[in-house]
Design an enzyme around this catalytic site. Sequence first.
Site: not given
Ligand code: CP
Ligand code: NVA
Length: 311
Positions: A111, A138, A141, A229, A268, A296
């Site tokens: 990440r 992402h 997701q 989102d 998500c 997921r």
């Molecule tokens: N949706 C998602 O990626 O959640 P997290 O940030 O908890 O991993």
């Molecule tokens: N758009 C959000 C998604 C989190 C899973 C972010 O990047 O924080």
Amino acid sequence: MAGDVRHFLDISDFSKAELRQVLDRSQAMKAARKGQPKGMVDQGAPLKGRALAMIFQQPSTRTRVSFEVAMRQLGGEVLVISANDMQLGRGETIADTARVLSRYVDAIMIRAKRHDHLMELAEHATIPVINGLTNKSHPCQVMADVMTFEEHRGQVDKHAIAWVGDGNNVATSWIHAMTRLGGELRLGCPSELPPDAQAVDWARAHGGKVKVTTSAEEAVKDAACVIADVWVSMHDTDAAARHNMLKPYQVNQTLMRQARPDALFMHCLPAHRGEEVTAEVMDGPQSVVFDEAENRLHIQKSILLRCLGAE
Ligand code: CP
Ligand code: NVA
């Protein structure tokens, strides 16, 4: 990028057939495990002896836990590392980190705060690298989201899906997915926060039915699914301005009524009830947000099998 390493960086890197294989296998694996204890290893332990390292430059609940449980269910090992605890945080290069980790583990999930960090890691790793969210996309997701939609409504290529709000990282992966898989994607975003122009251009060059509008109502009209989102993503710094720009894009019952009567609501997560979505919609009968979260796990397993060549 190292020639035949099976990275999972973006949905746009894959053909429709490859994506369908990942989606179909995750459904089959989900069905095969139904009712079993979550700590039980899958039949044949297909990733026995394999190790996955997960690097987090940003917080996570779903990505972290679902990948960890996925790897364990497949019989493999997993290491979770916060980027702050690594020499990466003190200036060791991403390239050297990639070379070193390639000597210890069989795959890396990251990440990353910046998409170019993900790409650099993938370029220098000799093992598969998986995108667990960047500022740009992402993909894991959205594969879970497509799986969820299809469980409820059948293949996405026969439907119109609406994205409402910030044209962010998750929106970009939706653009990639709908272009590759077919179906119509309508994005209703404020003019200040449009979807990524490069992704939209790519979609148009590849025959994607992607429409961009500044009207949330136009985006959701007769759609089979409405997606929201957060207003402020992890990498965003302008929270107050975003709240003002995105207020008119809240998904509430009035907006949901413009979609098909059987439209699904997806998010998500994490969600902020009362901001991008009302509690009524989020916790209402059209919402499938916890199916998405569960999926997921199932899609991660299919992605790991693809990357680690255990076909
Ligand atoms: N949706 C998602 O990626 O959640 P997290 O940030 O908890 O991993
Ligand atoms: N758009 C959000 C998604 C989190 C899973 C972010 O990047 O924080």
